[in-house]
Design a protein around this motif. Sequence first.
Motif, short mmCIF file in Angstrom:
data_model
loop_
_atom_site.label_atom_id
_atom_site.label_comp_id
_atom_site.label_asym_id
_atom_site.label_seq_id
_atom_site.Cartn_x
_atom_site.Cartn_y
_atom_site.Cartn_z
N VAL A 1 21.24 15.15 35.08
CA VAL A 1 22.36 15.66 34.30
C VAL A 1 22.80 14.57 33.34
O VAL A 1 23.13 13.46 33.76
CB VAL A 1 23.54 16.10 35.20
CG1 VAL A 1 24.71 16.58 34.35
CG2 VAL A 1 23.10 17.18 36.17
N CYS A 2 22.80 14.88 32.03
CA CYS A 2 23.17 13.92 30.99
C CYS A 2 24.47 14.38 30.34
O CYS A 2 24.56 15.52 29.86
CB CYS A 2 22.08 13.83 29.93
SG CYS A 2 20.43 13.50 30.58
N PHE A 3 25.45 13.51 30.29
CA PHE A 3 26.74 13.88 29.70
C PHE A 3 27.46 12.63 29.20
O PHE A 3 27.13 11.52 29.62
CB PHE A 3 27.61 14.65 30.70
CG PHE A 3 28.06 13.85 31.89
CD1 PHE A 3 29.33 13.27 31.91
CD2 PHE A 3 27.23 13.66 32.99
CE1 PHE A 3 29.76 12.52 33.01
CE2 PHE A 3 27.65 12.92 34.09
CZ PHE A 3 28.91 12.35 34.10
N PRO A 4 28.43 12.78 28.31
CA PRO A 4 29.14 11.61 27.79
C PRO A 4 30.33 11.22 28.66
O PRO A 4 30.99 12.08 29.24
CB PRO A 4 29.62 12.08 26.41
CG PRO A 4 29.85 13.54 26.59
CD PRO A 4 28.81 14.01 27.60
N HIS A 5 30.57 9.93 28.74
CA HIS A 5 31.82 9.47 29.33
C HIS A 5 32.98 9.98 28.49
O HIS A 5 34.00 10.43 29.01
CB HIS A 5 31.83 7.94 29.39
CG HIS A 5 32.91 7.37 30.24
ND1 HIS A 5 32.85 6.11 30.79
CD2 HIS A 5 34.11 7.87 30.66
CE1 HIS A 5 33.96 5.87 31.49
NE2 HIS A 5 34.73 6.92 31.42
N CYS A 6 32.75 9.95 27.17
CA CYS A 6 33.79 10.37 26.23
C CYS A 6 33.10 10.81 24.95
O CYS A 6 32.31 10.05 24.38
CB CYS A 6 34.74 9.19 25.96
SG CYS A 6 36.05 9.53 24.78
N SER A 7 33.36 12.01 24.49
CA SER A 7 32.76 12.49 23.25
C SER A 7 33.30 11.70 22.06
O SER A 7 34.49 11.37 22.00
CB SER A 7 33.09 13.98 23.06
OG SER A 7 32.88 14.38 21.72
N ASN A 8 32.43 11.42 21.10
CA ASN A 8 32.87 10.67 19.92
C ASN A 8 33.59 11.56 18.92
O ASN A 8 34.00 11.09 17.85
CB ASN A 8 31.68 9.97 19.24
CG ASN A 8 30.73 10.93 18.55
OD1 ASN A 8 30.55 12.06 18.98
ND2 ASN A 8 30.10 10.47 17.49
N ILE A 9 33.78 12.83 19.25
CA ILE A 9 34.58 13.73 18.42
C ILE A 9 35.79 14.26 19.20
O ILE A 9 36.92 14.17 18.73
CB ILE A 9 33.72 14.89 17.89
CG1 ILE A 9 32.72 14.35 16.85
CG2 ILE A 9 34.58 15.99 17.27
CD1 ILE A 9 31.74 15.37 16.35
N VAL A 10 35.56 14.77 20.39
CA VAL A 10 36.66 15.30 21.20
C VAL A 10 37.56 14.17 21.68
O VAL A 10 38.79 14.30 21.72
CB VAL A 10 36.12 16.11 22.39
CG1 VAL A 10 37.26 16.68 23.23
CG2 VAL A 10 35.22 17.25 21.89
N GLY A 11 36.96 13.04 22.06
CA GLY A 11 37.73 11.84 22.39
C GLY A 11 38.38 11.82 23.76
O GLY A 11 39.12 10.89 24.07
N ALA A 12 38.12 12.83 24.59
CA ALA A 12 38.75 12.89 25.91
C ALA A 12 37.76 12.46 26.98
O ALA A 12 36.68 13.05 27.08
CB ALA A 12 39.26 14.30 26.21
N PRO A 13 38.07 11.45 27.78
CA PRO A 13 37.14 11.03 28.84
C PRO A 13 36.88 12.15 29.85
O PRO A 13 37.81 12.86 30.25
CB PRO A 13 37.86 9.85 29.50
CG PRO A 13 38.80 9.34 28.45
CD PRO A 13 39.24 10.56 27.69
#
Length: 411
Positions: A166-178
Motif C-alpha cells: 500500500v503506497c500513500f502520502p504522509h501529507c499530500s502536497n496539495i491537500v496539505g493534511a497529514p
Amino acid sequence: MSPALDLDFVRAQFPAFEQPSLDGQLFFENAGGSYTCRQVVDRLTRFYTQRKVQPYGPYEASRLGGEEMDEAQVRLAAAMGVAADEVSFGPSTTQNTYVLSKAFGEMLSAGDAIIVTNQDHEANTGPWRRLDKLGIDVREWKLNPETGMLDVRDLENMMDAHVKLVCFPHCSNIVGAPNEVAAICEKVRAAGAYTCVDGVSYAPHGIPNVSALGPDIYLFSAYKTFGPHQGIMVVRHELADALPSQAHYFNAGYRTKKFTPAGPDHAQIAASAGMVDYIEALYAHHFSGAAEASLTAKTEAVHDLSRAYETEALQPLLDYLADRNSVRLIGPKEAAAKAPTVAVHSQTRAETLAAALASRGVMAGGGDFYGVRCLEGLGIDPDHGVLRLSFVHYTRKEDVTALIGALDEVL
C-alpha cells in the motif's frame, strides 16, 4: 511548558535571509524546496574544497570524506529512530521510488495487488501503477472529492489476501493534511502487506520518528528539509532483505547500496549531516539537557516545536481564505489538522495569480505541482491549476500578514 520558537535564532541559521537579492521577498513556495541551512552550506563547501576525492581511500582527504558520508547516514538514521543500514541516499525521491518499484516488480507475481492513491504526488503513484504491465492488480484508493481526504474505511474495503503493498502520502502536497500514518501502517501490517509512505511534503515540518510511525518504506527529499538535493529513503530490514537488488551484483549484499544503482553524490551525502547539525542547534538553543537526550528525542522535540509555531502562524491565513467566496480552499480549515501547504482554486488561472503575487514581492507557485490525479479527483482542471502558498518554521508571522494583504489585492 514548551518553549516558544525563537525566530531570530532560526533565521540566523539560513544565509538566504542575509542576501540583498532576497531582501523584501516573501518566500511562500517552500513546498517546492526550502532554503538551505548554514550547517549544510558549510559542510558542502568544506567537502568541495577539502575532500573532493574518491572517498574511503587510505589518504587523509579520502578517509575524511568517507567518514563524513558515514556520519550523515548514521546521524540521520538516529534522528528517525531507525538503524543506520536502513537509510539510503539517491538523486531524488522520484528516482528512489522508481528503483523500488522495479524491485517490487521482480518480487511480486501476476495476480498480486498493490494499492495506490490519487492524493499523491506523481512520484509515489506513477511508478507503482506501471506494474500493471506485469500483471499486477493496481487498485486506487480515492480521495473524497469534496474534502480531499483519504478515508481509512475505503482502504479496509480494498484490502484482501492479494494485496502486497500500500503506497500513500504522509501529507499530500496539495491537500496539505497529514494522513493517519501509524494507524494505516498498523492495519496494513496486520493484513500481511507492506507500506510505502511518501514523506516529502511532511518532513519539512519536522522529520518524523519513522520507527514509531511504522512504515516499511519512508521517503523524503533533503532539499525540502533545508539540505542538498538528495532523496533519502528508509527501507526496514525485513523488506530490504526480501527485495531483489537493483545495484551492481557485488553490492547486492549491502542494504545501503542495493537500491541505489547510480553512484552516490559524495559531497551532497556528506553535507546532509548538516541537517542534523541544525536540528541539534535548535534543540540546544530551546531546551536544556542536550547532552542527555538521544538524537531521536531531540528530533521529536524540534518537530513538535516547529509544528506548534507553524500551526499558530497558519490559522490566520486559513481563516482569511475560508471567508472568501471567490476561492475554494483545499483541505481542512483548521491549522491543527493541516501542514502549512495551502492550495486554493479560483476562477483566475493559478499561474496568473502567482505572477500577480510575484509583482508584489511574494514568491509562490501556480500549477498542478505533479498532483494531476489529485486535482482531477477534486474536480479541478490541472491546466487551470491551484495557487499554492507554503511555508515552514522560519517564516515570520508578519510575513503571513503581508501575504494576506497581497492576496487581498489579487484575488
